[in-house]
Design a protein around this motif. Sequence first.
Motif, PDB file in Angstrom:
ATOM      1  N   LYS A 133      38.058  66.710  29.241  1.00  7.48           N
ATOM      2  CA  LYS A 133      37.576  66.798  27.892  1.00  7.48           C
ATOM      3  C   LYS A 133      38.126  65.921  27.018  1.00  7.48           C
ATOM      4  O   LYS A 133      37.418  65.834  25.824  1.00  7.48           O
ATOM      5  CB  LYS A 133      38.077  68.451  27.430  1.00  7.48           C
ATOM      6  N   ARG A 134      39.397  65.414  27.015  1.00  8.56           N
ATOM      7  CA  ARG A 134      40.071  64.411  26.410  1.00  8.56           C
ATOM      8  C   ARG A 134      38.899  63.428  25.908  1.00  8.56           C
ATOM      9  O   ARG A 134      39.069  62.896  24.654  1.00  8.56           O
ATOM     10  CB  ARG A 134      41.417  64.192  26.804  1.00  8.56           C
ATOM     11  N   GLU A 191      42.756  73.724  35.685  1.00  5.90           N
ATOM     12  CA  GLU A 191      43.384  73.610  34.140  1.00  5.90           C
ATOM     13  C   GLU A 191      43.496  72.177  33.735  1.00  5.90           C
ATOM     14  O   GLU A 191      43.059  71.387  32.872  1.00  5.90           O
ATOM     15  CB  GLU A 191      44.619  74.241  33.860  1.00  5.90           C
ATOM     16  N   GLU A 192      44.462  71.052  34.647  1.00  8.83           N
ATOM     17  CA  GLU A 192      44.633  70.010  34.506  1.00  8.83           C
ATOM     18  C   GLU A 192      43.354  69.056  34.394  1.00  8.83           C
ATOM     19  O   GLU A 192      43.248  68.317  33.568  1.00  8.83           O
ATOM     20  CB  GLU A 192      45.655  69.551  35.242  1.00  8.83           C
ATOM     21  N   ARG A 222      40.119  69.865  33.850  1.00 15.05           N
ATOM     22  CA  ARG A 222      39.327  70.285  32.634  1.00 15.05           C
ATOM     23  C   ARG A 222      39.572  69.641  31.634  1.00 15.05           C
ATOM     24  O   ARG A 222      38.943  68.959  30.624  1.00 15.05           O
ATOM     25  CB  ARG A 222      39.384  71.967  32.719  1.00 15.05           C
ATOM     26  N   GLU A 223      40.998  69.798  31.290  1.00  9.70           N
ATOM     27  CA  GLU A 223      41.696  69.172  29.876  1.00  9.70           C
ATOM     28  C   GLU A 223      41.479  67.706  30.325  1.00  9.70           C
ATOM     29  O   GLU A 223      41.205  67.000  29.131  1.00  9.70           O
ATOM     30  CB  GLU A 223      43.191  69.478  29.923  1.00  9.70           C
TER      31      GLU A 223
END
Length: 318
Positions: free
Chosen positions: A63-64, A56-57, A59-60
């Motif tokens: 993506k940012r 999760e961390e 990927r985010e």
Amino acid sequence: MPRCPNPDSTSKLNHYTVMKFRDKLDNLSISDYQGLSSPGLTCYLNSVLQVLFMTEEFREAVKRDWSKSPTATIDFHLGELFHALEGDVAKTHNIIKALGIKDVFEQRDAAEYFEKILCRTNPNASEIFKGELNHKTTCLNCKMTNNSTNFFWVLPLSMGDSKSRSYSVLKGWSSFFQAQRVSKDNQMFCSGCNQKHDADIEYEMIHCPDVLTLLLKRFSFDYQQNRYVKLHCRVDVAQTLEVKHCRYDLYAVVHHFGDLMGGHYTADVKSFETGNWYCFNDNTVKCINEVYVKSGQNQIRSSTAYLLLYKMGKFEII
């Protein structure tokens, strides 16, 4: 005059219809996630990319900023891939080119490409995988101690020799931090004594990463055969680990099937979105909860586990 249906026969018919419909649903290849479309034999890369996407961390963080990154950077291609994976099967052709992979039919190592990607990713994203070790050497003659610190992405665990039939990750993890004595031909040079002496060598974790990655060293040199071989022994994979009063929970396993000359990689990952375990096998994805969800058992036995990824728990163990 119409005859009334027999209640028993109607009940049997409904039961048969329900069971048939259930079987059809069970056989449908529906998944919450998408696979990867890739050229050649790049399963080693696919398995790593799916693990990173399901972290999760990471990927985010990717993506940012991916759309603002130069198109030549690995961040741009990772972000592009992750964006595509959220809706459909994604192609890996661009990221393969960005990593400099020219022969897509050549066998390569998943651990190697895991580290390559992290080294070329924005530090804001890769930082969660980065840990730090202190390498401590103590001279047994004068007791002088030397310390050196090193960052790591992956910690390798030795699995012994090719004759080993089983291996415990918990024991291997504990052994990694135990002092190892070097003597005889392996004596260390001591600057205090100005000569070689027996010494104790040990590691200490001085920075625990948010995600701890362990490499099971299945490939070792067999001196009798005078060549490298793969260790096919069964491994008891711990679902939780403790280090520095913190709990780590297993959330991903990269598997290697086959031998040194040819094989296949897949990745099993626990979703932070659904809580289910999935097997990512190139362009196919399926739920495999039955393999990992075992009440009261902290260990999963596997003869193919290669890379193990653990996420730091939310609470400290006191």
